[in-house]
Design an enzyme around this catalytic site. Structure first.
Site, PDB file in Angstrom:
ATOM      1  N   LYS A 134       0.680  -1.383  -0.068  1.00  0.00           N
ATOM      2  CA  LYS A 134       0.144  -0.206  -0.280  1.00  0.00           C
ATOM      3  C   LYS A 134       0.812   1.226  -0.149  1.00  0.00           C
ATOM      4  CE  LYS A 134      -1.983   3.215   2.945  1.00  0.00           C
ATOM      5  NZ  LYS A 134      -2.144   4.535   2.314  1.00  0.00           N
ATOM      6  N   GLY A 169      -4.869   4.340  -1.517  1.00  0.00           N
ATOM      7  CA  GLY A 169      -5.407   4.501  -0.259  1.00  0.00           C
ATOM      8  C   GLY A 169      -5.237   5.464   1.191  1.00  0.00           C
ATOM      9  N   GLY A 225      -5.222   5.666   5.642  1.00  0.00           N
ATOM     10  CA  GLY A 225      -4.679   4.729   5.950  1.00  0.00           C
ATOM     11  C   GLY A 225      -5.502   3.585   6.712  1.00  0.00           C
ATOM     12  N   GLU A 229      -8.133   3.178   6.251  1.00  0.00           N
ATOM     13  CA  GLU A 229      -9.049   2.774   5.069  1.00  0.00           C
ATOM     14  C   GLU A 229      -8.967   1.623   4.901  1.00  0.00           C
ATOM     15  OE1 GLU A 229     -12.317   5.435   3.307  1.00  0.00           O
ATOM     16  OE2 GLU A 229     -11.502   4.848   1.669  1.00  0.00           O
ATOM     17  N   GLU A 269      10.116  -0.158  10.092  1.00  0.00           N
ATOM     18  CA  GLU A 269      10.640   1.107  10.514  1.00  0.00           C
ATOM     19  C   GLU A 269      10.108   2.261  11.190  1.00  0.00           C
ATOM     20  OE1 GLU A 269      12.893   3.864   9.651  1.00  0.00           O
ATOM     21  OE2 GLU A 269      12.950   2.977   7.590  1.00  0.00           O
ATOM     22  N   CYS A 327      13.237   9.935   8.701  1.00  0.00           N
ATOM     23  CA  CYS A 327      13.202   9.052   9.579  1.00  0.00           C
ATOM     24  C   CYS A 327      14.973   9.268  10.757  1.00  0.00           C
ATOM     25  CB  CYS A 327      12.993   7.650   9.844  1.00  0.00           C
ATOM     26  SG  CYS A 327      13.584   6.906   8.740  1.00  0.00           S
ATOM     27  N   GLU A 334       9.209  13.264  17.269  1.00  0.00           N
ATOM     28  CA  GLU A 334      10.083  13.474  15.881  1.00  0.00           C
ATOM     29  C   GLU A 334       9.091  15.067  15.409  1.00  0.00           C
ATOM     30  OE1 GLU A 334       8.714  10.155  13.537  1.00  0.00           O
ATOM     31  OE2 GLU A 334      11.491  10.304  12.321  1.00  0.00           O
TER      32      GLU A 334
END
Ligand code: NAI
Ligand code: MG
Length: 502
Positions: free
Chosen positions: A187, A217, A219, A221, A261, A296, A398
């Site tokens: 996804k 799409g 998250g 859903e 991750e 990240c 973050e």
């Protein structure tokens, strides 16, 4: 500005409407619903994509399930050869891919999008060459026993990726999962699916239908049903720690392995002997200012020795202020725009908080301009706050934006204690000529990757992943592929069987 009317830069490579890949076919969502993808540097809609949901997830998972038996039996080096051909085909389309990444993410073409597209081809090449290494071991149980392990694929992998380096992060799921003989449902992030779909188009030229499926799409859903699908045998997620916990809970429900991750708030420790230009360049690179620090791995907590504190910040100011913010497609641009309004507002919130604290000192930067060309897009300005305390929200959370906090230290043990005082542990940077200090720090820091005297990005071959709440598992490497995308089967054969009579 209107997001219903599509306005695209001259020479745009972005399609008007992009479709999802299910079972080798390019399809719309079962519901027919769509989402718009925005160019965040212009705040204009550039393409529509299917708004995939549970029904689409189920179809994609079924397709991957159906494709698995045949794909898992393709000899590994033959799978590797297909990945090598994909690498070449991507290489031929780097420019097209890079422009799409720049348009949908706001990341600058020269400093970010083109290197990402180039590294993507390299990821396929790296894993393509590793297919022959999917080997097991023999276990010395004695002369009359043959005990050996096989590295078998897990089955259908469900992967969910974010938008900050979307194509590269997608390739880091596709290449190792497929090389190891799994099939995949990936996804893409709703903010940056177009480059991933172009990469999928290239992959699909070489792959049997259903081996790779790519969904677009939202998250909850679309990612939600994927994480919960009972056929999925492995979940691999890159994104926020918050969603990582949701994914891990879904994996726990069915006892499937999970790789996560997640986020980071990585320390960069500068020793007193390192008040030098090359260190300043390294700190800028480690902070990923040219990706608007939406990384990240960003070294977003700068621990400067007290003796060089002001001098180093002076050099940093000069160099960061020379970087050019602007249109991501312009070759002279160093820094592009933030991905979307939500992230932009979040970053502004942190800057606002810093500006309102009497005990924080703004070194440079601040809130984005309210007028002029940069106000047309989600442009955040590189910002540094000095004399911050390690326990402020600015230093703990973050931010995922170009906001750096500088914290002074005098005692090495103290610097390391502050560096480790975080629930994250993804990356770290140490800067000094003294090899002893560098290695002491590198060994004491609680994080998955410590760089000494450089602030570079990950390279294929190096196991990458987090300590603490920065994640679980390693990807990016041979061991990462073996650990994350295969399961070990042990076969033990008794060779001491009595001869059959006659
Ligand atoms: P996110 O973690 O919400 O999104 C990442 C991916 O997960 C996207 O594909 C999204 O559609 C999907 N997702 C979201 N909710 C889901 C759910 N309930 N079930 C299944 N899939 C779901 O990240 P977001 O909202 O884009 O950014 C928020 C913060 O996360 C950032 O400010 C940053 O701090 C962090 N982040 C960290 C990244 C990293 O590489 N470590 C990448 C992106 C964001
Ligand atoms: Mg989210």
């Amino acid at each position: 500005m209107s997001t219903t009317e599509q306005t695209r830069p001259v020479g745009s490579r972005v399609p008007n409407h992009a479709r999802m890949l299910i079972d080798g076919a390019w399809v719309d969502s079962a519901s027919g619903a769509n989402l718009m993808v925005e160019n965040p540097a212009r705040r204009t809609a550039i393409a529509s994509i299917p708004r995939g949901a549970k029904e689409d997830v189920d179809r994609a998972v079924q397709a991957a399930h159906k494709a698995f038996p045949a794909w898992s039996k393709v000899p590994p080096r033959q799978r590797g050869r297909l990945l090598l051909r994909i690498a070449e085909a991507i290489e031929a389309r780097i420019e097209e891919l890079a422009r799409i990444i720049a348009e949908e993410t706001g990341n600058a073409l020269r400093t970010q999008a083109r290197p990402e597209a180039t590294l993507t081809a390299d990821i396929f090449r790296y894993f393509g060459g590793l297919a022959g290494e999917l080997k097991g071991e023999t276990i010395p149980l004695g002369e009359n026993v043959l005990s050996y392990t096989r590295r078998e694929p897990l089955g259908v992998v469900g992967a969910i990726i974010p938008w900050n380096a979307p194509v590269l992060l997608g390739a880091l799921k596709i290449a190792p999962a497929l090389c190891a003989g799994n099939t995949l449902v990936l996804k893409a992030a709703e903010d940056a699916p177009l480059g991933v779909l172009l990469m999928a188009e290239v992959c699909q030229e070489f792959l049997p239908p259903g081996v790779l499926n790519v969904l677009t799409g939202l998250g909850e859903e679309c990612g939600g049903p994927l994480a919960q699908n009972p056929i999925i045998q492995k979940l691999s997620f890159t994104g926020s720690t918050e969603v990582g916990k949701i994914i891990m809970r879904a994996a726990a429900e069915r006892i499937v392995p999970v790789s996560l991750e997640l986020g980071g708030k990585s320390p960069s420790i500068v020793y007193p002997d390192a008040d030098e230009d090359w260190v300043v360049d390294g700190v800028i690179s480690g902070m990923r200012f040219t990706r608007q620090s939406q990384s990240c791995t960003a070294g977003s907590r700068l621990f400067l020795h007290q003796d060089i504190f002001d001098s180093f910040l002076g050099k940093l100011t000069t160099k960061v202020q020379a970087l050019k913010l602007g249109d991501p497609l312009d070759e002279s641009t160093d820094i592009g725009s933030i991905i979307n309004e939500k992230q932009f507002r979040k970053i502004c919130g942190y800057v606002d908080e810093g500006l309102n604290r009497k005990d924080a000192r703004l070194v440079f930067g601040g809130l984005p301009p309210k007028d002029g060309p940069l106000s047309q897009g989600y442009f955040a300005i590189p910002t540094v706050f000095a004399d911050t305390s390690n326990d402020w929200r600015l230093a703990r959370e973050e931010i995922f934006g170009p906001v750096l906090v500088a914290i002074p230290w005098t005692d090495e043990a103290d610097a390391i204690r502050m560096a480790n005082d975080s629930h994250y542990g993804l990356a770290a940077y140490v800067w000094t000529h003294e090899i002893g200090s560098a290695l002491r720090a590198a060994h004491a820091i609680e994080s998955g990757w410590v760089q000494v005297n450089q602030g570079l990005g990950q390279q294929p071959g190096h196991s990458y992943g987090g300590y603490k709440q920065s994640g679980i598992g390693r990807e990016f490497s041979l061991e990462g592929m073996l650990d994350s995308f295969t399961q070990r089967k042990n076969v033990t054969v008794n060779m001491n069987v009595p001869r059959r009579a006659g």
